[in-house]
Scaffold this active site. Structure first.
Site, PDB file in Angstrom:
ATOM      1  N   THR A  10       0.831  -1.219   0.000  1.00 12.92           N
ATOM      2  CA  THR A  10       0.000   0.000   0.000  1.00 12.92           C
ATOM      3  C   THR A  10       0.860   1.262   0.000  1.00 12.92           C
ATOM      4  O   THR A  10       0.697   2.134  -0.851  1.00 12.92           O
ATOM      5  CB  THR A  10      -0.910   0.003   1.262  1.00 12.92           C
ATOM      6  OG1 THR A  10      -1.642  -1.208   1.283  1.00 12.92           O
ATOM      7  CG2 THR A  10      -1.870   1.176   1.256  1.00 12.92           C
ATOM      8  N   VAL A  11       1.811   1.356   0.924  1.00 13.08           N
ATOM      9  CA  VAL A  11       2.604   2.590   1.050  1.00 13.08           C
ATOM     10  C   VAL A  11       3.627   2.698  -0.079  1.00 13.08           C
ATOM     11  O   VAL A  11       3.787   3.757  -0.699  1.00 13.08           O
ATOM     12  CB  VAL A  11       3.303   2.656   2.427  1.00 13.08           C
ATOM     13  CG1 VAL A  11       4.218   3.866   2.523  1.00 13.08           C
ATOM     14  CG2 VAL A  11       2.271   2.683   3.544  1.00 13.08           C
ATOM     15  N   LYS A  89       6.873   2.176  11.902  1.00 10.39           N
ATOM     16  CA  LYS A  89       6.915   2.583  13.330  1.00 10.39           C
ATOM     17  C   LYS A  89       7.319   1.433  14.239  1.00 10.39           C
ATOM     18  O   LYS A  89       7.985   1.629  15.256  1.00 10.39           O
ATOM     19  CB  LYS A  89       5.567   3.173  13.778  1.00 10.39           C
ATOM     20  CG  LYS A  89       4.359   2.297  13.538  1.00 10.39           C
ATOM     21  CD  LYS A  89       3.564   2.731  12.355  1.00 10.39           C
ATOM     22  CE  LYS A  89       2.599   1.657  11.910  1.00 10.39           C
ATOM     23  NZ  LYS A  89       1.640   2.104  10.940  1.00 10.39           N
ATOM     24  N   ASP A 185      -0.238   0.007  17.974  1.00  9.18           N
ATOM     25  CA  ASP A 185       0.195   0.912  16.899  1.00  9.18           C
ATOM     26  C   ASP A 185       0.251   2.356  17.429  1.00  9.18           C
ATOM     27  O   ASP A 185       1.229   3.075  17.194  1.00  9.18           O
ATOM     28  CB  ASP A 185      -0.802   0.801  15.735  1.00  9.18           C
ATOM     29  CG  ASP A 185      -0.440   1.705  14.581  1.00  9.18           C
ATOM     30  OD1 ASP A 185       0.494   1.380  13.843  1.00  9.18           O
ATOM     31  OD2 ASP A 185      -1.094   2.761  14.429  1.00  9.18           O
ATOM     32  N   LYS A 189       3.671   4.992  17.914  1.00 10.27           N
ATOM     33  CA  LYS A 189       3.704   6.390  17.452  1.00 10.27           C
ATOM     34  C   LYS A 189       3.924   7.336  18.636  1.00 10.27           C
ATOM     35  O   LYS A 189       4.607   8.353  18.506  1.00 10.27           O
ATOM     36  CB  LYS A 189       2.416   6.715  16.709  1.00 10.27           C
ATOM     37  CG  LYS A 189       2.278   5.914  15.423  1.00 10.27           C
ATOM     38  CD  LYS A 189       0.868   5.921  14.871  1.00 10.27           C
ATOM     39  CE  LYS A 189       0.784   5.107  13.588  1.00 10.27           C
ATOM     40  NZ  LYS A 189      -0.598   4.922  13.119  1.00 10.27           N
TER      41      LYS A 189
HETATM   42  N1  HSE Z   1      -2.775   0.925  10.803  1.00 10.33           N
HETATM   43  C1  HSE Z   1      -2.374   2.297  10.899  1.00 10.33           C
HETATM   44  C2  HSE Z   1      -3.577   3.143  11.280  1.00 10.33           C
HETATM   45  C3  HSE Z   1      -1.794   2.737   9.593  1.00 10.33           C
HETATM   46  O1  HSE Z   1      -4.699   2.625  11.219  1.00 10.33           O
HETATM   47  O2  HSE Z   1      -3.397   4.300  11.653  1.00 10.33           O
HETATM   48  C4  HSE Z   1      -1.089   4.046   9.637  1.00 10.33           C
HETATM   49  O3  HSE Z   1      -0.021   4.038  10.537  1.00 10.33           O
END
Ligand code: HSE
Length: 365
Positions: A10-11, A89, A185, A189
């Site tokens: 994707t990225v 990350k 996640d 961050k």
């Molecule tokens: N899975 C992450 C989110 C993707 O939903 O924010 C972007 O870091």
């Protein structure tokens, strides 16, 4: 400058399309992909070391995700004195000390703006603020998938599983969405943000984390009935020389900016001693927003930007015993309660005991 792109998911694909649309004096010289790719005008191979040794890349863009082999490849690239841009990350958090040390030792740049906030220039703005002012706190909605779910449950009365499956279909969720909904996640961050804000190095495992996986339609009805919006928040603050940090759902009144962040939106805020509060709002996930931030990092390197976001990496402990908030706590099968102020440490200890299948959310003051 020549760029080698590792990964075409994707990225990686979003970045590739943006760069080829608008070359900006940057050129893709190689792509690392597991399978052959049609129509690319550069070396395409599944052999990273062929790229490292033969492609003449100045910048390695890592868009593979996961820990290995991304970690091995980034270390090899830094040792070969290549600049590195990554959106990873998980990797940046797990190997923060090693990667930033290699960057310094080899006199190259390491940028990871897309690793926190998708398309929002959060880490670069935070570093800019931290270079001239004392950061008091960083906080915000840092995960697009969980925000999508909370928003869909609230504004569209969707059920949790259907909202998660939508977020996966739209390409927001991680390969294992547990990382999104359980807060891991967001925690990665937050750790990156905290490290850059305070010039420290904290461990992921020191930051308590409570996600949204246990939220029910009844919790949602309670929040809506009381004019509150629930958002998954990462927050860190300096208190008398110590740093508190946690990931937890938080309840906001309707006029708070966070309550008006919809779909996969992210909103990060910093509060600094002289600048005051600044907030950054935008798409926190998705191919083109995230790809744009990767591209902006490559541009910054081409223009000679500094090695990393900070030049201070002091090991620091997290101390949540002095940060107090009120909490909504619903134990399974019981009516919810709003507590008196509890320390973040106390609240997380209470709600992470074995068998606690209820929900908790801090109340934003
Ligand atoms: N899975 C992450 C989110 C993707 O939903 O924010 C972007 O870091």
């Amino acid at each position: 400058m020549n760029i080698a792109l590792l990964g075409f998911g994707t990225v990686g694909r979003g970045f590739y399309e943006l760069l080829t649309e608008r070359p900006l004096s940057l050129n893709i010289c190689a792509v690392l992909a597991r399978r052959p790719l049609e129509g690319l005008n550069c070396m395409v191979t599944s052999d990273f070391y062929k790229i490292l040794n033969e492609a003449d890349a100045d910048i390695i863009v890592e868009a593979m995700g996961g820990l290995e082999p991304a970690h091995e490849y980034i270390c090899a690239a830094l040792r070969a004195k290549k600049h590195v841009v990554t959106a990873n990350k998980q990797l940046m958090c797990a190997y923060y000390d090693e990667l930033t040390a290699l960057t310094r030792e080899n006199g190259v740049s390491l940028r990871c703006t897309a690793a926190a906030g998708g398309g929002i220039p959060w880490l670069s703005s935070l570093a800019r603020a931290a270079s001239v002012d004392a950061i008091i706190s960083v906080s915000g909605i840092m995960n697009g998938t969980s925000n999508y779910i909370l928003d869909a449950m609230s504004r569209r009365s969707m059920d949790y599983a259907a909202a998660l499956s939508d977020a996966q279909r739209l390409g927001y969720a991680e390969a294992d969405p547990t990382a999104d909904v359980c807060g891991l996640d967001t925690r990665r961050k937050l750790v990156l943000s905290t490290n850059i804000a305070y010039g420290v190095s904290i461990s992921e495992s020191d930051v308590p984390c409570f996600g949204i996986a246990n939220i029910t339609a009844e919790d949602m009805r309670f929040f809506e009935g009381n004019g509150l919006a629930c958002r998954l928040i990462g927050h860190a603050e300096r208190h008398f020389g110590t740093i508190s940090a946690a990931v937890e759902p938080m309840l906001f009144g309707a006029d708070a900016g966070e309550a008006r962040v919809y779909e996969c939106g992210n909103m990060m805020s910093l509060c600094a001693a002289h600048m005051g509060r600044q907030s950054f709002l935008g798409a926190g996930a998705g191919a083109y927003p995230t790809g744009s931030n990767v591209l902006a990092d490559c541009r910054a390197i081409a223009e000679g930007c500094s090695a990393f976001y900070t030049d201070s990496f002091t090991r620091a402990q997290v101390d949540n015993s002095r940060a107090y908030q009120r909490y909504y706590i619903r134990k399974q099968g019981c009516a919810p309660v709003i507590t008196a102020p509890l320390s973040v440490e106390q609240a997380h200890v209470m709600c992470r005991v074995e068998g606690f299948n209820g929900f908790m959310a801090a109340i934003a003051e």
